[in-house]
Design an enzyme around this catalytic site. Structure first.
Site, short mmCIF file in Angstrom:
data_model
loop_
_atom_site.label_atom_id
_atom_site.label_comp_id
_atom_site.label_asym_id
_atom_site.label_seq_id
_atom_site.Cartn_x
_atom_site.Cartn_y
_atom_site.Cartn_z
N ASP A 1 -2.46 2.67 2.88
CA ASP A 1 -3.66 2.02 3.30
C ASP A 1 -4.64 2.81 2.46
O ASP A 1 -4.89 4.15 2.22
CB ASP A 1 -3.98 2.51 4.73
CG ASP A 1 -5.41 1.87 5.29
OD1 ASP A 1 -5.61 0.63 5.53
OD2 ASP A 1 -6.42 2.72 5.45
N ASP B 1 -10.81 3.07 14.69
CA ASP B 1 -10.75 1.97 13.37
C ASP B 1 -9.45 1.35 13.70
O ASP B 1 -8.83 0.99 12.67
CB ASP B 1 -11.01 2.50 12.13
CG ASP B 1 -11.13 1.61 11.11
OD1 ASP B 1 -11.72 0.46 11.35
OD2 ASP B 1 -10.75 1.96 9.89
N GLN C 1 -13.67 9.36 9.93
CA GLN C 1 -12.79 9.42 8.90
C GLN C 1 -12.82 10.08 7.74
O GLN C 1 -13.79 9.84 6.92
CB GLN C 1 -12.19 7.64 8.23
CG GLN C 1 -11.75 6.97 9.68
CD GLN C 1 -11.67 5.48 9.62
OE1 GLN C 1 -12.87 5.00 9.25
NE2 GLN C 1 -10.71 4.87 9.48
N ARG D 1 2.87 0.74 4.13
CA ARG D 1 1.79 0.10 3.76
C ARG D 1 0.87 1.21 3.66
O ARG D 1 0.31 1.53 4.22
CB ARG D 1 1.32 -0.87 4.78
CG ARG D 1 0.06 -1.64 4.45
CD ARG D 1 -0.48 -2.18 5.78
NE ARG D 1 -1.84 -2.66 5.49
CZ ARG D 1 -3.14 -2.01 5.63
NH1 ARG D 1 -3.02 -0.70 5.78
NH2 ARG D 1 -4.13 -2.69 5.74
N GLU E 1 -1.86 -1.36 -0.23
CA GLU E 1 -3.15 -2.02 0.44
C GLU E 1 -4.41 -1.94 -0.52
O GLU E 1 -5.10 -0.93 -0.37
CB GLU E 1 -3.13 -1.57 1.79
CG GLU E 1 -4.15 -2.56 2.56
CD GLU E 1 -5.78 -2.09 2.59
OE1 GLU E 1 -6.46 -2.84 2.64
OE2 GLU E 1 -5.88 -0.86 2.53
C1 OTU Z 1 -7.98 -1.06 5.55
O1 OTU Z 1 -8.90 -1.70 4.79
C2 OTU Z 1 -7.76 -1.42 6.61
O2 OTU Z 1 -6.82 -2.45 6.82
C3 OTU Z 1 -8.82 -1.20 7.66
O3 OTU Z 1 -8.28 -1.87 9.04
C4 OTU Z 1 -9.34 -0.20 7.79
O4 OTU Z 1 -10.60 -0.06 8.35
C5 OTU Z 1 -9.69 0.72 6.57
O5 OTU Z 1 -8.74 0.52 5.47
C6 OTU Z 1 -9.87 1.94 6.69
O6 OTU Z 1 -8.51 2.80 6.97
O7 OTU Z 1 -11.95 -1.90 3.17
O8 OTU Z 1 -12.64 -3.75 5.25
O9 OTU Z 1 -9.01 -2.20 -0.94
O10 OTU Z 1 -10.11 -3.07 1.33
O11 OTU Z 1 -8.54 -0.25 2.55
C7 OTU Z 1 -11.30 -3.04 5.11
C8 OTU Z 1 -8.64 -1.78 0.24
C9 OTU Z 1 -11.21 -2.22 4.14
C10 OTU Z 1 -9.84 -1.82 1.42
C11 OTU Z 1 -9.09 -1.62 2.39
C12 OTU Z 1 -9.89 -1.59 3.90
#
Ligand code: OTU
Length: 656
Positions: A293, A150, A261, A291, A335
């Site tokens: 995540d 991912d 995950q 950040r 995030e």
């Molecule tokens: C994040 O995004 C990351 O930016 C992604 O690249 C990852 O795939 C994901 O986490 C898993 O680690 O749903 O469509 O409200 O929007 O955590 C991307 C937060 C995601 C989510 C966000 C997520």
């Protein structure tokens, strides 16, 4: 769930009993000055940690003991903190609002795609400084699982760097070098889940109950089915459902994202302690901004969508307090790509304010910029952005146009209805428009995560391709190209003039288009987010000083954005507010920036591809006696009581 004054009183009492013991411990671990500082921080933050931890774990452990244990880990981290970072702590404690400065500009990239590897970044520092960059977010740098990961968001080891990028020592060095150049390093910390190859997961698989408790496991479908009734799917096409059957465990494991995950179980205080220790260790390597995540997902509650739960905020508040004690220079960035009302809570804006994250992505502004550009109509943006609450003191937005993820078209029904737009139709329009399927569209994107049940989809594509640069170059059209470049710059000029910290997504500054080669890479094919995760095109970048090229026009525009911003104190964030203004032209977005010390700034963006004007009375409302454009990219004229803007342009007017 409110933090009560009762918890605070208890916290004070517990600390009063423990103070003497911690004075001894601090004196053992630190020199006089640092021990005094450490203790002052504990005094300051003890209750802020104790209160949320009581609410989170008061039922399962003695909170006094838990905080004691956590403080032990925090003191260890403080003692291990390198000298240079202690000096940074001092600076930041003297100037805690350093990141609210108008000179801040962020850059976001994958280390390998931008510079080959971590050490390659050093050679690119001049390039970054040229863009005014003071903050660098290197996309996932920690060791991912092998195979699909991912994009690095499936971490197998938080204490190692991805070997393809370098070593922890390299990360330490690059952080120091960046710091010497006035650039703060930001890295991702994937808090919601680990890779199933992480040591904790491997131990769970090996049968250790203590590690099974790090994750969320269910013997049969009863609970997963009950949860699923209220859970959305993040990747409905590639990773449907939120649970994965794992044979060796004989259990369903909670997997919000991909099956590899595994969501962590934050109801277990041991998981909290592990994550705290990881953050402190990375802070000591020199990471200044984390950040965090997927923070909205960290707490699950039956009958909800398991996002934005009150406990997810309590976790952040407790982490915030404890990391402050160990490494006060560090900032947290949420995030959280969630609705506006949910979003500002990650900056600590609850009914009663809490210290939580200092930074959060302003995804509403991002969505509404693309929406305004596509519909050449800014009324929805005006309405929706007016409703957003101002971030609490000493916090701010990260404003951005693109990132490595897809764009989710977060338009609320309430906002759409208020401007007479049908929510569903408008979202469908945005999806189709950006997929290049509406007559007259300039965008070259693709649908991401199409959900055949809800018909919803998100959008992939680079900013340049979505803004029309790809189409214009392909059609070799002399009028389309300047328009597309102007559109892209006006979108960025809006966010640079909004307040908050603007982020450049790698390649936007030279107009890097979609990269279709991901189809040939088995690890990436099938995830079209890779179309907007290109490799940096350094050959194209070499043309950045040539005003006759796309690269030259964009790059000089970005330099101007940073320079103009740094010279405009109204864009500093201390106590300033940003409010979109209703006015008489639907094609333009006007926003008023009010700074308590430096006064007003009126920003106006024309999303139309013909010139537009707005009533000059807006200047009076903004108390600009002699409006003057301080951005200086497009000409502005005042005529017949109106402010005239060229097609696809932005002005920042101040009194002067
Ligand atoms: C994040 O995004 C990351 O930016 C992604 O690249 C990852 O795939 C994901 O986490 C898993 O680690 O749903 O469509 O409200 O929007 O955590 C991307 C937060 C995601 C989510 C966000 C997520």
């Amino acid at each position: 769930m409110a933090v009560s004054s009762e918890h605070r009183r208890t916290a004070r009492q517990v600390w009063a009993q423990q103070r003497a013991q911690w004075q001894v411990a601090a004196a053992d671990a630190l020199d006089d000055r640092d021990a005094a500082r450490f203790l002052a921080r504990v005094e300051r933050w003890y209750a802020d940690a104790f209160e949320p931890l009581s609410l989170l774990y008061g039922q399962v452990v003695d909170v006094g003991d838990l905080v004691d244990e956590l403080l032990d880990s925090v003191l260890g981290a403080a003692a291990a903190r390198p000298h240079a970072l202690r000096l940074l702590d001092d600076t930041r404690e003297i100037d805690p609002e350093w990141f609210l400065d108008e000179s801040m500009v962020g850059y976001v990239c994958y280390a390998d795609r931008f510079a080959g590897d971590l050490t390659g970044i050093v050679e690119r520092i001049d390039y970054l400084r040229d863009l005014g960059v003071t903050y660098l977010h290197l996309m996932p740098v920690l060791a991912p699982r092998e195979g699909p990961s991912d994009g690095g968001y499936a971490v197998a080891d938080y204490r190692a760097v991805d070997p393809a990028l370098g070593t922890m020592q390299d990360l330490r060095r690059i952080a120091a070098t960046l710091r010497d150049h006035g650039i703060s390093l930001c890295v991702d910390l994937v808090v919601n889940h680990t890779a199933r190859e992480h040591e904790w997961a491997r131990k769970a698989i090996a049968g250790e109950q203590a590690y099974r408790d790090y994750y969320l496991m269910f013997p049969d479908r009863t609970l997963p089915d009950a949860f699923e009734e209220h859970l959305p799917e993040v990747f409905p096409d590639r990773a449907p459902g939120n649970f994965t059957w794992v044979d060796v465990l004989d259990a369903w494991v909670w997997t919000t994202f991909h099956d590899y995950q595994w969501d962590l179980n934050y109801a277990n205080p041991v998981v909290f302690a592990e994550m705290l220790a990881i953050i402190c260790d990375l802070a000591n390597v020199g990471v200044e901004i984390f950040r965090l995540d997927a923070v909205p997902f960290t707490w699950k509650r039956m009958g909800t969508n398991c996002q934005n739960q009150p406990e997810a905020h309590l976790l952040l508040q407790a982490l915030r307090a404890l990391v402050r004690i160990a490494a006060p220079a560090v900032l947290f960035k949420a995030e959280a790509i969630v609705t506006p009302d949910d979003l500002v809570q990650y900056l600590g804006a609850h009914d009663l304010q809490r210290h939580e994250c200092e930074l959060a992505y302003h995804n509403q502004l991002m969505v509404l910029l693309w929406s305004s550009a596509a519909s050449r109509d800014a009324r929805l943006a005006t309405h929706a952005l007016r409703r957003m609450r101002t971030p609490p003191p000493a916090t701010t937005w990260m404003t951005y146009l693109r990132c490595h993820d897809d764009i989710g078209w977060a338009i609320t029904g309430e906002d759409a209805a208020a401007v007479g737009v049908d929510e569903f139709d408008h979202r469908a329009f945005l999806i189709d428009f950006h997929a290049g399927e509406v007559p007259g569209t300039y965008a070259r994107g693709e649908r991401f995560g199409f959900n055949p049940v809800t018909l919803d989809a998100r959008t992939s594509g680079t900013a340049a391709s979505l803004a029309g640069i790809e189409q214009a170059l392909e059609r070799d059209d002399d009028t389309l190209l300047p328009a597309a470049i102007s559109r892209m710059l006006a979108l960025y000029a809006t966010l640079y003039g909004w307040g908050g910290i603007p982020l450049i997504y790698m390649g936007d500054e030279i107009g890097v288009r979609n990269d279709y080669s991901y189809h040939d890479d088995p690890a990436h094919a099938g995830d079209n987010r890779w179309m907007h995760r290109p490799r940096m095109d350094w050959q194209a970048a070499a043309r950045r000083r040539d005003a006759a090229t796309v690269e030259g026009r964009l790059f000089s525009g970005f330099r101007r954005l940073a320079a103009s911003r740094a010279a405009t104190p109204q864009l500093q964030d201390m106590g300033a507010t940003t409010t979109p203004l209703h006015h008489d032209n639907p094609h333009t977005l006007a926003w008023l920036r009010r700074h308590p010390r430096f006064g007003g700034l009126l920003g106006i963006t024309n999303f139309d591809d013909v010139p537009q004007s707005v009533d000059a009375d807006l200047c009076a409302d903004a108390r600009l006696g002699q409006p003057r454009d301080v951005l200086g990219i497009w000409p502005m004229t005042l005529r017949d009581g109106r402010i005239h803007l060229p097609a696809l342009s932005t002005v920042w007017l101040t009194d002067g």
